[in-house]
Design a protein around this motif. Structure first.
Motif, PDB file in Angstrom:
ATOM      1  N   TRP A   8      41.190  84.540  90.995  1.00 31.76           N
ATOM      2  CA  TRP A   8      41.628  83.138  91.003  1.00 31.76           C
ATOM      3  C   TRP A   8      41.397  82.506  92.370  1.00 31.76           C
ATOM      4  O   TRP A   8      40.936  81.380  92.490  1.00 31.76           O
ATOM      5  N   GLN A  73      42.816  74.780  84.895  1.00 31.36           N
ATOM      6  CA  GLN A  73      42.251  74.639  83.560  1.00 31.36           C
ATOM      7  C   GLN A  73      40.800  75.114  83.525  1.00 31.36           C
ATOM      8  O   GLN A  73      40.378  75.778  82.583  1.00 31.36           O
ATOM      9  N   TYR A  75      39.522  77.320  85.494  1.00 31.89           N
ATOM     10  CA  TYR A  75      39.560  78.779  85.650  1.00 31.89           C
ATOM     11  C   TYR A  75      39.862  79.443  84.317  1.00 31.89           C
ATOM     12  O   TYR A  75      39.231  80.426  83.940  1.00 31.89           O
ATOM     13  N   ARG A  76      40.839  78.902  83.576  1.00 30.14           N
ATOM     14  CA  ARG A  76      41.167  79.452  82.265  1.00 30.14           C
ATOM     15  C   ARG A  76      39.982  79.352  81.317  1.00 30.14           C
ATOM     16  O   ARG A  76      39.692  80.275  80.553  1.00 30.14           O
ATOM     17  N   LYS A  77      39.291  78.214  81.370  1.00 27.92           N
ATOM     18  CA  LYS A  77      38.141  78.018  80.506  1.00 27.92           C
ATOM     19  C   LYS A  77      37.063  79.052  80.817  1.00 27.92           C
ATOM     20  O   LYS A  77      36.473  79.639  79.906  1.00 27.92           O
ATOM     21  N   CYS A  79      37.484  82.018  82.116  1.00 29.81           N
ATOM     22  CA  CYS A  79      37.946  83.330  81.670  1.00 29.81           C
ATOM     23  C   CYS A  79      37.748  83.498  80.167  1.00 29.81           C
ATOM     24  O   CYS A  79      37.335  84.560  79.699  1.00 29.81           O
ATOM     25  N   GLU A 226      45.854  72.390  76.701  1.00 30.21           N
ATOM     26  CA  GLU A 226      46.579  73.619  77.015  1.00 30.21           C
ATOM     27  C   GLU A 226      46.552  74.580  75.848  1.00 30.21           C
ATOM     28  O   GLU A 226      46.480  75.785  76.013  1.00 30.21           O
ATOM     29  N   VAL A 229      43.925  77.510  75.392  1.00 30.08           N
ATOM     30  CA  VAL A 229      43.902  78.735  76.190  1.00 30.08           C
ATOM     31  C   VAL A 229      45.108  79.600  75.948  1.00 30.08           C
ATOM     32  O   VAL A 229      45.283  80.633  76.574  1.00 30.08           O
ATOM     33  N   GLU A 230      45.995  79.215  75.050  1.00 36.12           N
ATOM     34  CA  GLU A 230      47.198  80.007  74.800  1.00 36.12           C
ATOM     35  C   GLU A 230      46.924  81.020  73.698  1.00 36.12           C
ATOM     36  O   GLU A 230      46.078  80.826  72.865  1.00 36.12           O
TER      37      GLU A 230
END
Length: 230
Positions: A8, A73, A75-77, A79, A226, A229-230
C-alpha cells in the motif's frame, strides 16, 4: 499484514504526481522502487537517516485526507484486478470460430488445452433452430471467454452421413479431447423461439459452463463504488 502495508505504501507513493514531488520525496520513491538495494558499512548512517526521513514523508503522503480515499479506491481496484488475473487461466476467446473442414474440426478438439471446454455446433443453413443457436452461442462466447465456441456445417465435417438434417442442430461438448456431451436436435429442448439465456440455463444444468467471469471493475473515470470491493 506487513506485506500488504508495504504494498500500500509503495502504491501510494507511485500514485503521486511525480512532477509535483520535492527532490526528497522523489528520492524516497526511487528507493522504494528498489527495496533490495544493499548498503555498505560506510552507508550505514545514510541508511538510518533515509529510514527516519522516509517514515516522516510517508506519513505525510499516506495521511493526505483530501486524496487518500481516492487513492485507496484505486489501490483496492488494482488488488481486485490482480486477483482476477491470477484466477484467470488459459487463453481467452470471446467469439464463435467457424471451422471450414474436418481437419480443423479435429484440431480444435485435440490440440486445445486439457482444461479448456470446447463447444461445437453442427449446423446447416435453412435448418430450423440452427440460426437461433448460432446467435445464442455468439452471445455466450462473449460472456464465457475461457470457453472455445465453434461451429461447422455438417456438410464440411467429412461425416455428413452422421449429421443428417434430422439430428441438426447438434451440439458437441469436449474437454481434454474427450466427448463430454452430445446433444442432437438440441432445439427440441427449447421453445420455438429461444435465446442465449435458455441455452445457458440448459448447459448449466449439465455443469458444462464455468462460473461467470468477474464484471469489469470501476468505470471510465476510474471511480468505483465501495460495494465493488467488499
Amino acid at each position: 499484514p506487513k506485506g500488504v502495508i508495504n504494498d500500500w505504501r509503495k502504491f501510494k507513493l507511485e500514485s503521486e504526481d511525480r512532477d509535483s514531488l520535492s527532490l526528497s520525496k522523489k528520492e524516497i520513491l526511487r528507493q522504494m522502487s528498489s527495496p533490495h538495494r544493499s548498503f555498505s558499512k560506510d552507508d550505514k548512517d545514510t541508511r538510518q537517516r533515509f529510514c527516519r526521513k522516509m517514515s516522516m514523508q510517508e506519513y505525510e503522503l499516506i495521511h493526505d485526507e483530501q486524496e487518500d480515499e481516492s487513492c485507496l479506491q484505486k489501490y483496492r481496484k488494482r488488488c481486485m484486478q490482480d486477483m482476477h488475473q491470477r484466477l484467470s487461466f488459459g487463453p481467452k476467446y470471446g467469439y464463435v470460430c467457424e471451422l471450414q473442414n474436418g481437419e480443423q474440426f479435429l484440431e480444435a478438439i485435440e490440440k486445445e488445452r486439457k482444461t479448456t471446454t470446447v463447444i461445437v455446433h453442427i449446423y446447416e443453413d435453412g435448418i430450423k433452430g440452427c440460426d437461433a443457436l448460432n446467435n445464442s452461442l455468439t452471445c455466450l462466447a462473449a460472456e464465457y471467454t475461457t470457453v472455445k465456441f465453434c461451429k461447422i456445417k455438417a456438410s464440411n465435417t467429412g461425416a455428413g452421413d452422421r449429421f443428417s438434417n434430422e439430428v441438426l442442430p447438434t451440439l458437441l461438448v469436449y474437454k481434454g479431447g474427450e466427448l463430454l456431451s452430445n446433444f442432437i436436435s438440441i432445439s427440441e429442448q427449447f421453445n420455438e423461439e429461444f435465446f442465449a439465456v435458455d441455452v445457458e440455463s440448459f448447459l448449466n444444468e449439465y455443469g458444462l459452463l464455468p462460473e461467470r467471469e468477474l464484471p469489469a471493475l470501476g468505470n471510465g473515470n476510474g471511480n468505483m463504488d465501495e460495494q465493488d470491493v467488499e
